[in-house]
Motif scaffolding. Structure first.
Motif, PDB file in Angstrom:
ATOM      1  N   GLY A 197       3.197  15.310   6.408  1.00  0.00           N
ATOM      2  CA  GLY A 197       3.576  14.589   7.660  1.00  0.00           C
ATOM      3  C   GLY A 197       4.787  14.681   8.091  1.00  0.00           C
ATOM      4  N   ALA A 198       5.877  13.402   8.159  1.00  0.00           N
ATOM      5  CA  ALA A 198       7.316  13.399   8.418  1.00  0.00           C
ATOM      6  C   ALA A 198       7.997  13.480   7.216  1.00  0.00           C
ATOM      7  N   GLY A 199       7.245  13.442   6.209  1.00  0.00           N
ATOM      8  CA  GLY A 199       8.114  13.642   4.843  1.00  0.00           C
ATOM      9  C   GLY A 199       8.381  12.329   4.138  1.00  0.00           C
ATOM     10  N   GLY A 200       7.794  11.516   4.664  1.00  0.00           N
ATOM     11  CA  GLY A 200       8.221   9.968   4.126  1.00  0.00           C
ATOM     12  C   GLY A 200       7.881   9.747   2.712  1.00  0.00           C
ATOM     13  N   TYR A 201       6.833  10.196   2.352  1.00  0.00           N
ATOM     14  CA  TYR A 201       6.390   9.850   0.704  1.00  0.00           C
ATOM     15  C   TYR A 201       7.240  11.115  -0.005  1.00  0.00           C
ATOM     16  N   SER A 202       7.256  12.286   0.230  1.00  0.00           N
ATOM     17  CA  SER A 202       7.944  13.222  -0.226  1.00  0.00           C
ATOM     18  C   SER A 202       9.612  12.963  -0.697  1.00  0.00           C
ATOM     19  N   LEU A 212      -3.989   9.430   4.121  1.00  0.00           N
ATOM     20  CA  LEU A 212      -5.029  10.418   4.989  1.00  0.00           C
ATOM     21  C   LEU A 212      -4.889  10.038   6.553  1.00  0.00           C
ATOM     22  N   GLY A 213      -5.433  10.764   7.228  1.00  0.00           N
ATOM     23  CA  GLY A 213      -5.544  10.816   8.635  1.00  0.00           C
ATOM     24  C   GLY A 213      -4.392  11.476   9.503  1.00  0.00           C
ATOM     25  N   VAL A 214      -4.110  11.041  10.687  1.00  0.00           N
ATOM     26  CA  VAL A 214      -3.166  11.828  11.541  1.00  0.00           C
ATOM     27  C   VAL A 214      -1.770  11.039  11.351  1.00  0.00           C
ATOM     28  N   PRO A 222       2.603  -2.290  12.322  1.00  0.00           N
ATOM     29  CA  PRO A 222       1.337  -2.705  12.627  1.00  0.00           C
ATOM     30  C   PRO A 222       0.156  -1.598  12.139  1.00  0.00           C
ATOM     31  N   ARG A 223       0.543  -0.455  12.168  1.00  0.00           N
ATOM     32  CA  ARG A 223      -0.183   0.671  11.830  1.00  0.00           C
ATOM     33  C   ARG A 223      -0.874   0.588  10.220  1.00  0.00           C
ATOM     34  N   ALA A 224       0.120  -0.242   9.691  1.00  0.00           N
ATOM     35  CA  ALA A 224      -0.163  -0.531   8.016  1.00  0.00           C
ATOM     36  C   ALA A 224      -1.608  -1.419   7.842  1.00  0.00           C
ATOM     37  N   GLY A 235       5.226  19.842  -1.175  1.00  0.00           N
ATOM     38  CA  GLY A 235       4.928  19.041   0.245  1.00  0.00           C
ATOM     39  C   GLY A 235       3.758  20.022   0.778  1.00  0.00           C
ATOM     40  N   VAL A 236       2.670  19.554   0.941  1.00  0.00           N
ATOM     41  CA  VAL A 236       1.609  20.284   1.798  1.00  0.00           C
ATOM     42  C   VAL A 236       1.140  19.570   2.888  1.00  0.00           C
ATOM     43  N   ASP A 237       0.983  20.337   4.088  1.00  0.00           N
ATOM     44  CA  ASP A 237       0.329  19.784   5.150  1.00  0.00           C
ATOM     45  C   ASP A 237      -0.207  21.070   5.795  1.00  0.00           C
ATOM     46  N   ARG A 238      -1.432  20.509   6.659  1.00  0.00           N
ATOM     47  CA  ARG A 238      -2.183  21.711   7.341  1.00  0.00           C
ATOM     48  C   ARG A 238      -1.559  21.970   8.781  1.00  0.00           C
ATOM     49  N   ASP A 239      -0.383  21.100   9.063  1.00  0.00           N
ATOM     50  CA  ASP A 239       0.105  21.076  10.526  1.00  0.00           C
ATOM     51  C   ASP A 239       1.470  21.988  10.526  1.00  0.00           C
ATOM     52  N   PRO A 240       1.532  22.976  10.912  1.00  0.00           N
ATOM     53  CA  PRO A 240       2.922  23.580  11.097  1.00  0.00           C
ATOM     54  C   PRO A 240       4.015  22.821  11.597  1.00  0.00           C
ATOM     55  N   GLU A 260       2.288  25.346   3.844  1.00  0.00           N
ATOM     56  CA  GLU A 260       1.180  25.126   4.870  1.00  0.00           C
ATOM     57  C   GLU A 260      -0.164  25.394   4.416  1.00  0.00           C
ATOM     58  N   GLY A 261      -1.086  24.340   4.182  1.00  0.00           N
ATOM     59  CA  GLY A 261      -2.304  24.597   3.918  1.00  0.00           C
ATOM     60  C   GLY A 261      -3.072  23.096   3.642  1.00  0.00           C
ATOM     61  N   THR A 262      -4.283  23.110   3.074  1.00  0.00           N
ATOM     62  CA  THR A 262      -5.053  21.891   3.277  1.00  0.00           C
ATOM     63  C   THR A 262      -5.240  21.456   1.775  1.00  0.00           C
ATOM     64  N   PHE A 263      -5.222  20.155   1.524  1.00  0.00           N
ATOM     65  CA  PHE A 263      -5.119  19.603   0.371  1.00  0.00           C
ATOM     66  C   PHE A 263      -6.530  19.776  -0.484  1.00  0.00           C
ATOM     67  N   SER A 264      -7.261  20.157   0.074  1.00  0.00           N
ATOM     68  CA  SER A 264      -8.715  20.497  -0.754  1.00  0.00           C
ATOM     69  C   SER A 264      -8.458  21.675  -1.581  1.00  0.00           C
ATOM     70  N   MET A 309       3.552  11.025  14.511  1.00  0.00           N
ATOM     71  CA  MET A 309       4.008  12.216  15.214  1.00  0.00           C
ATOM     72  C   MET A 309       2.761  12.841  15.991  1.00  0.00           C
ATOM     73  N   GLN A 310       1.760  12.993  15.422  1.00  0.00           N
ATOM     74  CA  GLN A 310       0.679  13.818  16.102  1.00  0.00           C
ATOM     75  C   GLN A 310       0.081  12.987  17.037  1.00  0.00           C
ATOM     76  N   LEU A 311      -0.219  11.682  16.655  1.00  0.00           N
ATOM     77  CA  LEU A 311      -0.855  10.654  17.721  1.00  0.00           C
ATOM     78  C   LEU A 311       0.092  10.570  18.904  1.00  0.00           C
TER      79      LEU A 311
HETATM   80  C1  LIG Z   1      -0.666   9.833   7.817  1.00  0.00           C
HETATM   81  S1  LIG Z   1       0.295  11.558   7.735  1.00  0.00           S
HETATM   82  C2  LIG Z   1       1.092  11.338   6.545  1.00  0.00           C
HETATM   83  C3  LIG Z   1       2.466  10.728   6.580  1.00  0.00           C
HETATM   84  C4  LIG Z   1       3.496  10.941   5.350  1.00  0.00           C
HETATM   85  N1  LIG Z   1       2.962  10.294   4.294  1.00  0.00           N
HETATM   86  C5  LIG Z   1       4.724  10.355   5.428  1.00  0.00           C
HETATM   87  O1  LIG Z   1       5.166   9.227   5.149  1.00  0.00           O
HETATM   88  O2  LIG Z   1       5.607  10.884   6.413  1.00  0.00           O
HETATM   89  C6  LIG Z   1      -0.999  12.584   7.544  1.00  0.00           C
HETATM   90  C7  LIG Z   1      -0.492  13.821   7.439  1.00  0.00           C
HETATM   91  O3  LIG Z   1      -1.601  14.692   6.751  1.00  0.00           O
HETATM   92  C8  LIG Z   1      -1.880  15.859   7.312  1.00  0.00           C
HETATM   93  N2  LIG Z   1      -3.367  16.215   6.912  1.00  0.00           N
HETATM   94  C9  LIG Z   1      -4.384  15.369   7.055  1.00  0.00           C
HETATM   95  N3  LIG Z   1      -5.498  16.030   6.405  1.00  0.00           N
HETATM   96  C10 LIG Z   1      -4.951  17.210   5.724  1.00  0.00           C
HETATM   97  C11 LIG Z   1      -5.504  17.884   4.761  1.00  0.00           C
HETATM   98  N4  LIG Z   1      -6.769  18.085   4.651  1.00  0.00           N
HETATM   99  N5  LIG Z   1      -4.866  19.059   4.291  1.00  0.00           N
HETATM  100  C12 LIG Z   1      -3.297  18.913   4.432  1.00  0.00           C
HETATM  101  N6  LIG Z   1      -2.858  18.177   5.458  1.00  0.00           N
HETATM  102  C13 LIG Z   1      -3.604  17.337   5.864  1.00  0.00           C
HETATM  103  C14 LIG Z   1      -1.901  15.569   8.714  1.00  0.00           C
HETATM  104  O4  LIG Z   1      -1.432  16.719   9.204  1.00  0.00           O
HETATM  105  C15 LIG Z   1      -0.505  14.597   8.668  1.00  0.00           C
HETATM  106  O5  LIG Z   1       0.620  15.495   8.981  1.00  0.00           O
END
Ligand SMILES: C[S@@+](CC[C@H](N)C(=O)[O-])C[C@H]1O[C@@H](n2cnc3c(N)ncnc32)[C@H](O)[C@@H]1O
Length: 330
Positions: free
Chosen positions: A38-43, A103-105, A297-299, A56-61, A82-86, A108-110
């Protein structure tokens, strides 16, 4: 596309539940994989708290475009994929000390109307996290009525699923869906106006369609199994969910893989005890505290579950025991 062109105008990203994660997994060390960069907050949080390296993996370029200005500051301590966490076990070059999934969006995406995730912002009906494959418009214009109703019911827990599916099919016969606003309007007409404090009538349907477009629950189950394969004994798994469907899957997966599914009952005493692959640490989900809800509030609906990998071989889980919506198990 320049990252600046996408910069959402609204609030900065605040990572959800980062503090409770860092305290549950302390001391933070070794190699971690952040499957939802995502925005890299956890990383960043993991690296700053002491992780030697983060993948750091994300499916969204877009996630990586946005990280370009700062990712280099961490040198080779941060690798982006760039890839899926599966498939996260395929990105790990060593047995991992930890895996985090949020999990979820992302906000930034929303917040970007052109990504089509939000009924509050008019944009193309897209919702694809990876920006490729079948879009939400393809789904609502092509799926048959029964399939749409099932998606709305099982992935959105929408009780008016049949009514909404019928309205969608009627509306698209006149004009195919192209925008978020078109879909939101059709859904709104099927439901009573929401009362103050209630969510917008389109919330559940948009969630359901987003889950279907991105195969979010299939990804989640496969991601949990991949984490089991990738973690070293003693390695930790932390997962943050935002709604009951995904939390149920994580909870049942961890129960099943920590030996809990085998306890049986008076009526089914002979259930075979599985060899535990995880220990829950702590046993129950952790929620956000009042300060975090105030700040972000999203939390509000977030739940964190943490488990430690034990020293037994990885196995695939029995999917019928996970509380997957019947749409996915039949
Ligand atoms: C809630 S955000 C993560 C925010 C992040 N923890 C941060 O602190 O910046 C979820 C991110 O996970 C990605 N994502 C969701 N499902 C995914 C999947 N199956 N594989 C890889 N990335 C995924 C989305 O594209 C989104 O960028």
């Amino acid at each position: 596309m320049a990252a600046a062109a996408h910069t959402p105008a609204s609030r900065p990203h605040i990572p959800v539940m980062l503090r409770p994660i860092l305290s549950a997994i302390a001391p933070v060390q070794g190699v971690w994989l952040d499957g939802t960069f995502g925005a890299g907050g956890y990383s960043r949080g993991l690296l700053d708290a002491g992780a030697a390296r983060v993948i750091g993996v994300d499916r969204d370029p877009l996630a990586f475009e946005m990280a370009a200005p700062w990712a280099g500051d961490y040198g080779d301590r941060l690798t982006l994929v760039e890839g899926t966490f599966s498939q996260l076990d395929e990105y790990a070059d060593v047995p991992l000390d930890g895996v985090v999934l949020d999990l979820g969006v992302s906000s930034m995406q929303l917040d970007l109307a052109e990504r089509g995730f939000s009924f509050m912002r008019e944009g193309p009906l897209d919702m694809r996290m990876s920006q490729s494959g079948t879009s939400a418009a393809d789904l609502v214009n092509q799926a048959d009525e029964a399939e749409l109703a099932d998606i709305l019911y099982h992935f959105g827990e929408e009780r008016a699923s049949r009514r909404i599916a019928k309205a969608i099919v009627n509306a698209r016969a006149i004009e195919p869906f192209e925008t978020t606003a078109q879909l939101a309007k059709v859904i709104e007409k099927c439901l009573p106006r929401s009362k103050p404090g209630q969510s917008h009538p389109a919330t559940r349907s948009f969630q359901a369609i987003r889950i279907a477009v991105n195969d979010e629950l299939g990804e989640l189950v496969a991601g949990l199994e991949a984490a089991e394969r990738a973690l070293k004994p003693g390695g930790q798994l932390a997962v943050v969910t935002f709604h009951s469907i995904e939390d149920r899957i994580v909870k049942r997966f961890l129960q099943a893989r920590s030996g809990g599914a085998g306890q049986g009952s008076r009526y089914a005493p002979e259930v075979v005890q599985e060899v535990a692959a995880f220990k829950l640490t702590p046993r129950k989900a952790i929620g956000p505290d009042a300060d975090e809800i105030d700040e972000n509030p999203r939390a509000r609906s977030a739940k964190l579950r943490v488990a430690r990998r034990l020293d037994s071989p990885a196995q695939d889980v029995d999917r019928t025991a996970l509380g997957l919506p019947t749409l996915m198990t039949r």
